[in-house]
Design a protein around this motif. Structure first.
Motif, PDB file in Angstrom:
ATOM      1  N   LEU A 248       0.831  -1.207   0.000  1.00 20.43           N
ATOM      2  CA  LEU A 248       0.000   0.000   0.000  1.00 20.43           C
ATOM      3  C   LEU A 248       0.858   1.247   0.000  1.00 20.43           C
ATOM      4  CD1 LEU A 248      -2.922  -0.855   2.415  1.00 20.43           C
ATOM      5  CD2 LEU A 248      -2.999  -0.562  -0.037  1.00 20.43           C
ATOM      6  N   VAL A 251       2.206   1.585  -3.522  1.00 20.30           N
ATOM      7  CA  VAL A 251       1.157   2.013  -4.461  1.00 20.30           C
ATOM      8  C   VAL A 251       0.877   3.503  -4.292  1.00 20.30           C
ATOM      9  CG1 VAL A 251      -1.284   1.813  -5.029  1.00 20.30           C
ATOM     10  CG2 VAL A 251       0.065  -0.242  -4.690  1.00 20.30           C
ATOM     11  N   THR A 252       0.766   3.921  -3.025  1.00 18.08           N
ATOM     12  CA  THR A 252       0.460   5.332  -2.776  1.00 18.08           C
ATOM     13  C   THR A 252       1.576   6.237  -3.276  1.00 18.08           C
ATOM     14  OG1 THR A 252      -0.693   4.570  -0.796  1.00 18.08           O
ATOM     15  CG2 THR A 252      -0.394   6.932  -1.035  1.00 18.08           C
ATOM     16  N   ILE A 255       1.225   6.535  -6.942  1.00 19.56           N
ATOM     17  CA  ILE A 255       0.134   7.440  -7.315  1.00 19.56           C
ATOM     18  C   ILE A 255       0.613   8.887  -7.252  1.00 19.56           C
ATOM     19  CG2 ILE A 255      -2.082   8.377  -6.579  1.00 19.56           C
ATOM     20  CD1 ILE A 255      -2.933   5.599  -5.801  1.00 19.56           C
ATOM     21  N   LEU A 312      -1.630  10.648   4.038  1.00 16.29           N
ATOM     22  CA  LEU A 312      -1.777   9.189   3.928  1.00 16.29           C
ATOM     23  C   LEU A 312      -0.432   8.479   4.023  1.00 16.29           C
ATOM     24  CD1 LEU A 312      -3.569   6.764   3.535  1.00 16.29           C
ATOM     25  CD2 LEU A 312      -3.437   7.085   1.077  1.00 16.29           C
ATOM     26  N   LEU A 390      -5.879   3.288  10.431  1.00 17.91           N
ATOM     27  CA  LEU A 390      -5.915   3.096   8.988  1.00 17.91           C
ATOM     28  C   LEU A 390      -7.280   3.461   8.417  1.00 17.91           C
ATOM     29  CD1 LEU A 390      -3.677  -0.066   8.600  1.00 17.91           C
ATOM     30  CD2 LEU A 390      -3.149   2.303   8.098  1.00 17.91           C
ATOM     31  N   ARG A 391      -8.310   3.128   9.157  1.00 18.23           N
ATOM     32  CA  ARG A 391      -9.644   3.503   8.688  1.00 18.23           C
ATOM     33  C   ARG A 391      -9.740   5.017   8.535  1.00 18.23           C
ATOM     34  NH1 ARG A 391     -13.714   1.245  12.344  1.00 18.23           N
ATOM     35  NH2 ARG A 391     -12.898   2.777  13.801  1.00 18.23           N
ATOM     36  N   PHE A 394      -7.741   6.325   5.558  1.00 21.67           N
ATOM     37  CA  PHE A 394      -8.350   6.109   4.243  1.00 21.67           C
ATOM     38  C   PHE A 394      -9.625   6.921   4.075  1.00 21.67           C
ATOM     39  CE2 PHE A 394      -5.581   3.482   2.042  1.00 21.67           C
ATOM     40  CZ  PHE A 394      -5.041   2.519   2.881  1.00 21.67           C
ATOM     41  N   VAL A 395     -10.391   7.030   5.143  1.00 18.10           N
ATOM     42  CA  VAL A 395     -11.604   7.861   5.070  1.00 18.10           C
ATOM     43  C   VAL A 395     -11.206   9.300   4.754  1.00 18.10           C
ATOM     44  CG1 VAL A 395     -13.427   8.906   6.445  1.00 18.10           C
ATOM     45  CG2 VAL A 395     -13.070   6.449   6.552  1.00 18.10           C
ATOM     46  N   ALA A 398     -10.274   9.585   1.146  1.00 19.05           N
ATOM     47  CA  ALA A 398     -11.459   9.583   0.286  1.00 19.05           C
ATOM     48  C   ALA A 398     -12.150  10.940   0.338  1.00 19.05           C
ATOM     49  CB  ALA A 398     -12.415   8.477   0.718  1.00 19.05           C
ATOM     50  N   GLU A 399     -12.248  11.504   1.533  1.00 20.10           N
ATOM     51  CA  GLU A 399     -12.895  12.823   1.660  1.00 20.10           C
ATOM     52  C   GLU A 399     -12.137  13.882   0.892  1.00 20.10           C
ATOM     53  OE1 GLU A 399     -13.139  13.409   5.872  1.00 20.10           O
ATOM     54  OE2 GLU A 399     -15.116  12.459   6.004  1.00 20.10           O
TER      55      GLU A 399
END
Lengths: 432, 434
Positions: A248, A251-252, A255, A312, A390-391, A394-395, A398-399
């Protein structure tokens, strides 16, 4: 294996045969040597076979101590890390951070404290906590910057990223039911610099540490024979988790890289539309408008990239380090068990010193039971914290993405609106 | 072809049109006034097919043919559904038609053909002419070309164009019979020659300059856009990796598993969404490309005007010099240098009879010259008048079309943003369940 790391730090230590306390302080200083590529994951000097003198209570009462309730409403200590400052001396340049504490706890002499600490001091604290609680999970510190000839330690972004990570570290300690009542933690938060330095020099002497180290190497070489299934499962989980979180992280980062390259190209679009508008009459206004919109989207994209890097990536990175911490904790537990197994065997085979050996065995058994229970409880706790961290990371991401797209949407809708009002004003095409 | 007077808007035969295509078609039919073929006839390029055959040097080649379908409008509006007329044409035949139009109507800004080879591609699109995406976009471009010509006030009434649409064989022969080939050759030669006009028409010079700028800036925009598209593709696709890792991670978690798994699906959806986004952007790029090539057509008209102007100036110059020669001969004074004059000086004067003969010849030449100047003047005036009308028409069309393109670009961006908002809101809900 942890054994070899310990060897390095001990053998390359100060050759002075003087007072152990001085030397023990020196060993820690080696961590700040810029030529060493040292990562904070493996700087623990102990393996768990030592026992912090201040924790001389029975394992049973220990277990009762571990009340891992998460009660945010009763948070009674608030710690912040901010205000980095650079200090220049004849020998070195380093950064200190302001650590502020507000608390209602009775064991603190006052309700507010303000001290300055450097990275070295955080490292010391972490080491102390790990020494005292070899099978509890200490949140990782940000890594030392791998210096390859460049003194980039004082880059603003680096300092800010490190500050945030140090802040999170201290807060994790403060939130931990066991760690937050550590005397070392209290001293870290409250002592003046001189006090802290002298306190650092106390603790288990050099010779006793040497003894512990030897035991650790022996235990590691021996290996554990009958590891309980649940710890094997933990190890398997940690292996898998480590891989996933590393992926992860990668990947990040990828990105971020791709978005930066996209941004580079996008930055040329706006000016091209603007250039075009200079050759046109009727089209000049809409073209200039489009140029402006593209430029604004560029700015939003730039901010988006920064958000990803600032929010992140550091969290994912911390959990990569966590995975390594977990592996080390499991290793230490294994060593404690190996030590117990070895002593059991010794008692069964040797004839001399049976009483002493039985004593040792009892202590080893207690140690093992204590270590296992501590780990099990802290493991549950860690999983909850990991899940929360982690939640929310990621939230949050997303926001931010939603917000990014909403802003760009508004930009283009304002363009459409301007074209509609124009068109209707000029009696041109109907947009229905 | 008399105008039937029907006010019905032409319905386009192809039912597989994308929104941008039908918008394009509507644009063409809406803007044109006057007699337009499109009001009487539905035209579409419905299909594309691969063929193999022997070419001019008897070698096997593979090429693509396009199906042109036509149907009279009146019949369709009466409710009956007559059979479509159709024939197959390949790209090279379109090229021939366009060349013919260029030569026959030099003052017109002739609509461009879609590009011969794919340029300004970003990495996903193949530059191969046989690639199905390329063929499809070319089909659309060819249909667009026919519709543009069919709605042009002058070009639409051309007989050869009508035959191109309706007569599979014999079209070429009829076209060559017009003798345009000879004109084409001489025109090509003249246009490629360098010449300087003494009194350039300011308006045309400005137009040509504008054509240059338009071509340059649209090229740049297409290049930049293609690179950005390539990068955007990368950004979206990398998110697909989140999908994979979340899925793997969910396998080792208990409470977090469901949230992770479903979030992963949304990441996959996000990664996949870029394909549609970029395909829509290709339509936008095609619209820009059309005007890139239109810029060239505009410059061609300006060059042709220059040529016409130059030929007029040459004729005037020729006449003036002939008149001067006559004057010298008549008055015996030599003001201009001529080889004849020098040789006669060196080798003796001419006899009165010789002078008389010469004078007579000059008179005839001067008469012819004056005729030619009159003709060329008329030609030039005619050209300027017609060209300027078409240029004005083109300008209006361009301003309208490109504005619509910019608007459709904004709509595309909005759609992309809305998709992004939806995906990330969905992902956020899943993350909340972690």
């Amino acid at each position: 294996m942890s054994g070899s790391v310990v060897d390095n730090t001990v053998s390359s230590g100060n050759s002075s045969a003087a007072i152990p306390t001085d030397v023990s302080g020196q060993i820690l200083d080696l961590d700040e040597d810029d030529d060493l590529e040292v990562f904070s994951k493996d700087t623990t000097l102990t393996d768990g076979s030592s026992f912090n003198a201040s924790m001389q209570t029975s394992p049973a009462s220990m277990i009762n101590q571990y009340k891992f309730e998460e009660d945010a409403d009763t948070k009674d200590i608030f710690v912040t890390v901010d205000n980095p400052e650079s200090h220049v001396t004849a020998i070195e340049t380093y950064i200190t951070y302001r650590v502020m504490t507000k608390t209602t706890r009775s064991e603190f002499d006052s309700s507010e404290f303000e001290v300055r600490r450097r990275y070295q001091d955080f490292l010391w604290l972490k080491g102390r906590l790990e020494e005292a609680h070899p099978t509890l999970i200490v949140h990782p510190l940000p890594e030392k910057f791998v210096v390859k000839g460049m003194v980039e330690r004082f880059n603003e972004d680096f300092i800010e990223t490190r500050r945030r990570a140090l802040h999170r570290f201290l807060n994790k300690i403060a939130e931990h039911p066991i760690f937050s009542s550590s005397e070392d933690f209290k001293i870290f938060l409250t002592a003046a610099s001189g006090e802290l330095t002298s306190h650092k020099k106390q603790g288990p002497g050099f010779l006793s540490r040497m003894g512990d180290t030897v035991k650790a190497v022996a235990a590691a070489v021996r290996g554990v024979r009958n590891r309980p299934q649940e710890f094997t499962e933990m190890q398997e989980y940690v292996e898998a988790f480590s891989q996933k979180i590393i992926s992860l992280d990668k990947v990040t980062q990828r990105i971020v890289r791709e978005q930066k390259e996209y941004l580079e190209e996008l930055k040329e679009c706006g000016p091209t539309y603007a250039l075009w508008s200079q050759s046109e009459e009727e089209l000049a206004e809409p073209l200039k408008n489009v140029a402006g919109c593209v430029d604004r989207c560029c700015k939003e994209t730039e901010e988006q990239v920064k958000n990803l890097s600032d929010h992140l990536i550091p969290v994912l990175h911390e959990y990569v380090l966590c995975a390594d911490t977990l592996k080390a904790v499991l290793r230490r537990r294994d060593n404690i068990q190996a030590d117990f197994e070895a002593k059991t065997e010794a008692l069964a085979t040797k004839k001399a010193n049976r009483d002493t050996m039985r004593d040792d065995l009892d202590k080893a058994e207690d140690r093992l039971e204590w270590a296992n229970n501590a780990l099990k409880s802290d493991w549950t706790r860690w999983q909850k914290v990991m899940r929360t961290d982690l939640r929310s990371a990621f939230v949050d991401t997303a926001e931010r993405n939603v917000s990014y797209y909403e802003k760009c949407l508004a930009v283009w809708e304002s363009f459409l609106h301007s074209q509609r009002t124009d068109a209707e004003g000029n009696g041109k095409v109907d947009f229905s | 072809m008399a105008d039937s007077g029907s006010e019905a808007i032409a319905v386009i035969g192809n039912t597989d049109l994308t929104p941008s295509e039908s918008e394009n078609n509507l644009k063409n039919t809406m803007v044109e006034k006057g007699t337009s073929l499109l009001k009487k006839m539905e035209i579409s390029v419905a299909e594309a097919e691969k063929r193999t055959g022997k070419n001019a040097v008897n070698m096997q080649e593979t090429y693509t043919v396009y199906l042109i379908e036509t149907r009279p409008v009146d019949a369709a509006s009466e409710g009956t559904n007559p059979a479509l007329d159709s024939l197959w044409r390949r790209y090279s035949e379109f090229e021939l038609l366009r060349n013919y139009l260029l030569v026959t109507y030099p003052f017109a800004v002739v609509p461009p053909l879609p590009e011969k080879r794919a340029e300004f591609v970003w990495h996903k699109l193949s530059a191969d002419n046989m690639d199905p995406d390329f063929v499809e976009r070319r089909r659309v471009g060819l249909e667009n070309f026919l519709l543009r010509v069919a709605s042009h006030p002058v070009l639409s009434s051309d007989k050869i164009f009508y035959l191109f649409l309706t007569e599979e064989n014999g079209w070429k022969e009829t076209m060559f019979e017009t003798g345009f080939q000879a004109k084409a050759d001489s025109r090509l030669k003249a246009l490629n020659a360098t010449f300087r006009v003494k009194n350039p028409d300011k308006r045309f010079a400005e137009m040509k300059h504008y054509g240059d700028e338009l071509q340059s800036v649209i090229s740049q925009l297409l290049r930049v856009r293609a690179r950005a598209a390539d990068r955007l593709y990368g950004v979206y696709k990398v998110h697909g990796n989140y999908g994979r890792v979340f899925s793997e991670w969910s396998a080792i978690e208990k409470e977090m598993g469901d949230g992770l798994q479903s979030a992963g699906h949304h990441m996959d959806a996000y990664a996949a969404s870029v394909d549609d986004i970029l395909e829509e952007e290709e339509h936008y790029a095609d619209q820009l490309k059309e005007y890139l090539f239109y810029a060239d057509a505009l410059r061609t008209v300006c060059r042709k005007h220059e040529l016409t102007q130059y030929e007029l100036e040459m004729a005037v110059q020729d006449l003036t010099s002939k008149k001067q020669q006559r004057e010298e001969l008549a008055t015996g004074t030599i003001r201009t240098f001529s080889l004849k004059g020098m040789t006669s000086k060196l080798f003796g004067q001419e006899t009165p009879e010789q002078r008389e003969a010469k004078l007579k010849m000059l008179e005839t030449q001067i008469e012819e010259g004056e005729e030619q100047v009159k003709e060329r003047n008329a030609e030039c005036d005619e050209f300027v008048k017609s060209a300027w009308v078409d240029i004005e028409r083109f300008k209006e069309q361009k301003d309208h079309d490109l504005r619509e393109s910019l608007i459709s670009y904004a709509i595309m961006q909005i759609s992309m943003c809305k998709k992004g908002i939806q995906v990330w809101n969905n992902a956020k809900e899943c993350f909340n369940k972690m």
